[in-house]
Write a protein that holds these residues in place. Structure first.
Motif, PDB file in Angstrom:
ATOM      1  N   LEU A 219       0.855  -1.043  -0.001  1.00 19.86           N
ATOM      2  CA  LEU A 219       0.005  -0.079  -0.029  1.00 19.86           C
ATOM      3  C   LEU A 219       0.788   0.898  -0.029  1.00 19.86           C
ATOM      4  N   ILE A 220       2.050   1.226   0.800  1.00 15.48           N
ATOM      5  CA  ILE A 220       2.911   2.428   0.797  1.00 15.48           C
ATOM      6  C   ILE A 220       3.580   2.634  -0.388  1.00 15.48           C
ATOM      7  N   SER A 221       3.812   1.538  -0.921  1.00 20.27           N
ATOM      8  CA  SER A 221       4.564   1.707  -2.293  1.00 20.27           C
ATOM      9  C   SER A 221       3.888   2.265  -3.272  1.00 20.27           C
ATOM     10  N   ILE A 222       2.805   1.770  -3.325  1.00 20.01           N
ATOM     11  CA  ILE A 222       1.718   2.228  -4.414  1.00 20.01           C
ATOM     12  C   ILE A 222       1.551   3.987  -4.114  1.00 20.01           C
ATOM     13  N   MET A 223       1.344   4.239  -3.046  1.00 25.30           N
ATOM     14  CA  MET A 223       0.804   5.825  -2.671  1.00 25.30           C
ATOM     15  C   MET A 223       2.291   6.397  -2.830  1.00 25.30           C
ATOM     16  N   ASN A 224       3.408   5.976  -2.528  1.00 25.21           N
ATOM     17  CA  ASN A 224       4.727   6.695  -2.833  1.00 25.21           C
ATOM     18  C   ASN A 224       4.858   6.873  -4.477  1.00 25.21           C
ATOM     19  N   VAL A 225       4.420   6.002  -5.275  1.00 22.91           N
ATOM     20  CA  VAL A 225       4.592   6.075  -6.729  1.00 22.91           C
ATOM     21  C   VAL A 225       3.663   7.328  -7.141  1.00 22.91           C
ATOM     22  N   VAL A 226       2.199   7.093  -6.552  1.00 27.79           N
ATOM     23  CA  VAL A 226       1.453   8.344  -6.776  1.00 27.79           C
ATOM     24  C   VAL A 226       1.801   9.663  -6.381  1.00 27.79           C
ATOM     25  N   LEU A 227       2.387   9.620  -5.270  1.00 26.72           N
ATOM     26  CA  LEU A 227       2.919  11.134  -4.692  1.00 26.72           C
ATOM     27  C   LEU A 227       4.038  11.514  -5.546  1.00 26.72           C
ATOM     28  N   LEU A 228       5.014  10.694  -6.067  1.00 25.99           N
ATOM     29  CA  LEU A 228       6.142  11.060  -6.862  1.00 25.99           C
ATOM     30  C   LEU A 228       5.693  11.489  -8.091  1.00 25.99           C
ATOM     31  N   TYR A 229       4.796  10.979  -8.807  1.00 25.43           N
ATOM     32  CA  TYR A 229       4.184  11.191  -9.953  1.00 25.43           C
ATOM     33  C   TYR A 229       3.491  12.527  -9.840  1.00 25.43           C
ATOM     34  N   ARG A 230       2.887  12.756  -8.921  1.00 30.03           N
ATOM     35  CA  ARG A 230       1.883  14.212  -8.826  1.00 30.03           C
ATOM     36  C   ARG A 230       2.982  15.221  -8.529  1.00 30.03           C
ATOM     37  N   LEU A 231       3.936  14.904  -7.758  1.00 31.08           N
ATOM     38  CA  LEU A 231       4.898  16.081  -7.278  1.00 31.08           C
ATOM     39  C   LEU A 231       5.786  16.271  -8.612  1.00 31.08           C
ATOM     40  N   ILE A 232       6.242  15.588  -9.439  1.00 27.92           N
ATOM     41  CA  ILE A 232       6.941  15.668 -10.708  1.00 27.92           C
ATOM     42  C   ILE A 232       5.874  16.511 -11.638  1.00 27.92           C
ATOM     43  N   ARG A 233       4.956  15.888 -11.996  1.00 28.89           N
ATOM     44  CA  ARG A 233       3.952  16.536 -12.678  1.00 28.89           C
ATOM     45  C   ARG A 233       3.318  18.006 -12.274  1.00 28.89           C
ATOM     46  N   ALA A 234       3.312  18.246 -11.146  1.00 31.02           N
ATOM     47  CA  ALA A 234       2.727  19.508 -10.571  1.00 31.02           C
ATOM     48  C   ALA A 234       4.041  20.658 -10.706  1.00 31.02           C
ATOM     49  N   ASP A 235       5.251  20.220 -10.243  1.00 29.41           N
ATOM     50  CA  ASP A 235       6.407  21.214  -9.890  1.00 29.41           C
ATOM     51  C   ASP A 235       7.406  21.125 -10.960  1.00 29.41           C
ATOM     52  N   PHE A 236       7.464  19.868 -11.864  1.00 26.25           N
ATOM     53  CA  PHE A 236       8.511  20.057 -12.925  1.00 26.25           C
ATOM     54  C   PHE A 236       8.223  19.659 -14.191  1.00 26.25           C
ATOM     55  N   ILE A 237       6.997  19.335 -14.520  1.00 30.15           N
ATOM     56  CA  ILE A 237       6.447  19.088 -15.963  1.00 30.15           C
ATOM     57  C   ILE A 237       5.394  20.138 -16.272  1.00 30.15           C
ATOM     58  N   SER A 238       4.186  20.165 -15.377  1.00 29.48           N
ATOM     59  CA  SER A 238       3.171  20.937 -15.633  1.00 29.48           C
ATOM     60  C   SER A 238       3.123  22.528 -15.339  1.00 29.48           C
ATOM     61  N   ASN A 239       2.644  23.435 -16.360  1.00 27.25           N
ATOM     62  CA  ASN A 239       2.718  24.731 -16.295  1.00 27.25           C
ATOM     63  C   ASN A 239       1.416  25.159 -15.303  1.00 27.25           C
ATOM     64  N   THR A 240       0.708  24.093 -14.885  1.00 28.09           N
ATOM     65  CA  THR A 240      -0.753  24.490 -14.291  1.00 28.09           C
ATOM     66  C   THR A 240      -0.128  24.919 -12.781  1.00 28.09           C
ATOM     67  N   HIS A 241      -0.963  25.772 -12.044  1.00 26.06           N
ATOM     68  CA  HIS A 241      -0.480  25.894 -10.605  1.00 26.06           C
ATOM     69  C   HIS A 241      -1.606  25.359  -9.712  1.00 26.06           C
ATOM     70  N   ASN A 242      -1.134  24.409  -8.937  1.00 28.54           N
ATOM     71  CA  ASN A 242      -2.028  23.881  -8.074  1.00 28.54           C
ATOM     72  C   ASN A 242      -1.990  24.267  -6.712  1.00 28.54           C
ATOM     73  N   THR A 243      -2.779  25.183  -6.338  1.00 29.83           N
ATOM     74  CA  THR A 243      -2.986  25.761  -4.932  1.00 29.83           C
ATOM     75  C   THR A 243      -3.905  25.165  -4.008  1.00 29.83           C
ATOM     76  N   SER A 244      -4.413  24.006  -4.285  1.00 21.77           N
ATOM     77  CA  SER A 244      -5.329  23.100  -3.446  1.00 21.77           C
ATOM     78  C   SER A 244      -4.566  22.549  -2.169  1.00 21.77           C
ATOM     79  N   GLY A 245      -3.112  22.521  -2.464  1.00 21.27           N
ATOM     80  CA  GLY A 245      -2.406  21.902  -1.003  1.00 21.27           C
ATOM     81  C   GLY A 245      -2.676  20.417  -0.907  1.00 21.27           C
ATOM     82  N   ASP A 246      -3.372  19.941  -2.045  1.00 22.73           N
ATOM     83  CA  ASP A 246      -3.392  18.395  -2.133  1.00 22.73           C
ATOM     84  C   ASP A 246      -2.505  17.730  -3.094  1.00 22.73           C
ATOM     85  N   LEU A 247      -1.600  16.730  -2.196  1.00 22.16           N
ATOM     86  CA  LEU A 247      -0.642  16.250  -3.381  1.00 22.16           C
ATOM     87  C   LEU A 247      -0.597  14.615  -2.786  1.00 22.16           C
TER      88      LEU A 247
END
Length: 247
Positions: A219-247
């Protein structure tokens, strides 16, 4: 600690984190986070736990390095207390999330907390696998930066205000890179090491303990992959600005 003392520490921890969360109601909240005040308090409380438990876990292994030699039966008052205090936090946060957020938005957190509480509960009551539980709390070092990042997003401090072109602030950029670096070290590597250790010692563990550990790590491994994907997409790939605080 005996079982009665352990339960008292757990209960004291639940009350302490609830008190901290209540105190945060009376402290200033950034204007942009006013409409998400519960989220702000919840993340701030989680940041306090991550800072405490991450530093405490490092201290346990620094003061008792032999703990790494036997993660099953060896433990100390310091390590046992850490697991008890963290158990109290996860009980508090489970109740906070369950009572204040829709299930569709919180099921991942509730599932994670249920797995953690099951494993920590076993460690506390049996006084076995305490060292293994302390290793898992090294992940909280990365959570410190994840929570700081979330607070920056909620407070609207992601982008610089001295330019018309949206550009991440220096504080946010540094936090984002530290989040990524510690995610690899304290999440990916730690969980990988824990998985390798579990496989290596599987013959010496009861089947139900092995099943519980394997389920929790999966379970933790799956969540880690999801967290890593969301972080890279939000901060290093995407130009959209997530302001929700949900990661």
């Amino acid at each position: 600690m005996d079982l009665k003392s352990t339960l008292l520490v757990v209960a004291g921890s639940v009350c302490s984190f609830k008190l901290l969360n209540t105190i945060l109601r009376f402290l200033p909240t950034p204007e942009q986070a006013l409409n998400k005040s519960w989220r702000w308090r919840n993340i701030s409380t989680s940041l306090a736990h991550s800072s405490l438990s991450g530093a405490w876990a490092v201290l346990c292994f620094y003061l008792q390095p032999q703990l790494l030699e036997d993660l099953i039966s060896r433990h100390s008052l310091l390590s046992h207390s850490l697991v008890a205090v963290s158990t109290g936090y996860f009980i508090h946060d489970f109740l906070e999330v369950a009572l204040n957020r829709p299930f569709k938005q919180s099921w991942e957190v509730l599932l994670h907390h249920s797995a953690v509480l099951s494993c920590f509960g076993l460690a506390l009551t049996s006084r076995l696998y305490v060292g293994y539980s302390v290793v898992s709390l090294l992940i909280e070092i990365n959570s410190v930066f994840l929570h700081i990042r979330q607070l920056l997003l909620l407070s609207g401090r992601r982008n610089r205000t001295d330019t018309n072109t949206p550009r991440p602030s220096v504080t946010y950029s540094v936090t984002s890179w530290l989040t990524l670096a510690t995610m690899f070290v304290f999440r990916v590597c730690t969980v990988g090491w824990m998985t390798r250790w579990l496989v290596a010692h599987s013959e010496h563990m009861p089947r139900f303990v092995l099943t519980m550990g394997a389920t929790g790590l999966s379970l933790i491994s799956i969540m880690n992959v999801v967290l890593l994907y969301r972080l890279i997409r939000a901060d290093f790939i995407s130009n959209t600005h997530n302001t929700s605080g949900d990661l």
